[in-house]
Design an enzyme around this catalytic site. Structure first.
Site, short mmCIF file in Angstrom:
data_model
loop_
_atom_site.label_atom_id
_atom_site.label_comp_id
_atom_site.label_asym_id
_atom_site.label_seq_id
_atom_site.Cartn_x
_atom_site.Cartn_y
_atom_site.Cartn_z
N GLU A 72 -4.00 13.87 4.65
CA GLU A 72 -2.57 14.33 4.55
C GLU A 72 -2.43 15.95 3.69
O GLU A 72 -2.41 16.49 2.84
CB GLU A 72 -2.02 13.56 3.52
N GLY A 132 4.35 8.25 5.68
CA GLY A 132 5.75 7.93 5.11
C GLY A 132 7.13 7.20 5.54
O GLY A 132 7.16 6.49 5.81
N GLY A 133 7.58 8.63 5.46
CA GLY A 133 9.27 8.71 6.13
C GLY A 133 9.70 7.62 7.24
O GLY A 133 10.41 7.07 7.60
N GLY A 166 6.36 15.51 4.82
CA GLY A 166 7.45 15.27 4.35
C GLY A 166 8.35 17.19 4.55
O GLY A 166 9.95 17.15 4.49
N HIS A 193 -3.03 10.43 -4.24
CA HIS A 193 -2.36 11.06 -3.62
C HIS A 193 -1.57 12.12 -3.34
O HIS A 193 -1.87 12.50 -4.92
CB HIS A 193 -0.75 10.09 -3.36
N GLU A 238 1.17 13.32 -3.88
CA GLU A 238 2.05 13.46 -5.53
C GLU A 238 1.22 12.89 -6.81
O GLU A 238 2.15 13.09 -7.26
CB GLU A 238 2.93 12.70 -4.39
N ASN A 243 3.51 3.82 3.91
CA ASN A 243 3.52 4.26 2.46
C ASN A 243 4.96 4.61 1.67
O ASN A 243 5.44 5.65 2.45
CB ASN A 243 2.61 5.65 2.28
N TRP A 244 5.49 3.38 1.40
CA TRP A 244 7.36 3.90 1.67
C TRP A 244 7.59 4.60 0.18
O TRP A 244 7.99 4.72 0.21
CB TRP A 244 7.73 2.23 0.69
N LYS A 245 6.35 4.81 -0.10
CA LYS A 245 6.78 5.96 -1.67
C LYS A 245 7.55 5.04 -2.58
O LYS A 245 7.65 3.95 -2.70
CB LYS A 245 7.24 7.54 -1.08
N SER A 249 4.11 13.83 8.61
CA SER A 249 5.12 14.08 9.48
C SER A 249 4.38 13.34 11.04
O SER A 249 4.75 13.57 11.69
CB SER A 249 5.21 15.74 9.53
#
Ligand code: 13P
Length: 255
Positions: free
Chosen positions: A169, A236-237, A175, A97, A99, A9-11, A215
């Site tokens: 999640e 993610g990151g 993050g 998600h 977010e 998930n590149w966001k 994470s």
């Protein structure tokens, strides 16, 4: 047999050049994938056609989107429909998600509509759930996640579940660098599988992939993926750097 999946998930990260380079670097890293050990890459919408073209010929790497709208079409400036995603050869869509729930106020009813439209248009859904820190601290996480699953998915007929993947999640791990312990992840994933089994039967529960997100990195992926009910990760990151992402994919391949 349920699939193991590592999904990126590149966001809201990477421009077109950076995204193309990342996909290229992943390809050059020769991830060890099979029909049952797959990768999904979910870039921002603007990347989708380009990334999709790059993925042609990359076996077992699938195109995903990070969202779709809750209406089929019409005057919704700036939104993207499930049918549009399908026409761009997208296979997976992330729905729910945290977010989206928090920053864009997506509630359970809206998410259920998105799930319906995604499935009606032949997309597979990665449905996200997970509790905030206060709920975890109160040890209410199991009931909280169960209520998210009931509200977002449990209106579906059993036949629809073949197109559902769940991503757990915990919000406090996204993050933050603070990963759930493998025991915490396993406990929740087992709970989710039990909840699915109670509603849809043991076969559906056993066949549904449940991913962990928050994470996740090469240094903790192997331990997380070794848990019997953790079927991979939503990343993610660490999905933004080829070496890190490939390290996580390798942990899946070896699991
Ligand atoms: P991080 O891997 O950056 O914690 O993000 C997890 C996530 O939200 C994936 O959807």
């Amino acid at each position: 047999m349920r699939k193991k999946i590592v999904a990126a998930n590149w966001k809201m990260n990477l421009d077109l050049t950076e995204g193309a380079e990342l996909v290229n670097d992943i390809f050059n890293g020769s991830p060890q994938l099979t029909e049952h050990k797959i990768v999904v890459i979910a870039p921002p919408f603007i990347h989708l056609t380009h990334t999709g073209a790059q993925l042609v010929g990359m076996n077992h790497v699938h195109l995903g989107a990070q969202n779709c709208y809750s209406e089929a079409s019409g005057a919704y400036t700036g939104e993207i429909s499930a049918a549009m995603l399908k026409s761009a050869e997208v296979e997976y869509v992330i729905i729910g998600h945290s977010e989206r729930r928090e920053y864009f106020h997506e509630d359970d009813a809206m998410l259920a509509k998105k799930v319906n439209l995604a499935l009606a248009n032949g997309l597979k859904v990665i449905f996200c759930c997970g509790e905030p820190l206060a709920i975890r601290d109160a040890n209410d996480q199991n009931a909280y996640v169960e209520s998210q699953l009931i509200a977002g998915l449990f209106h579906l007929p059993v036949t629809a579940l073949t197109d559902i993947t769940i991503a757990y999640e915990p919000i406090w791990a996204i993050g933050t660098g603070r990963t759930a312990t493998s025991a915490q992840a396993q406990d929740m994933h087992a709970h989710i599988r039990t909840v699915l089994g109670n509603k849809y039967g043991d076969t559906v529960a056993a066949d549904t992939s449940i991913l962990y997100g928050g994470s996740c990195k090469p240094s903790n992926a192997a331990e997380l993926f070794a848990c019997p009910d953790v079927d991979g990760g939503l990343i993610g990151g660490a999905s933004l750097k080829a070496a890190e992402f490939l390290g996580i994919v390798a942990a899946m391949s070896n699991a």
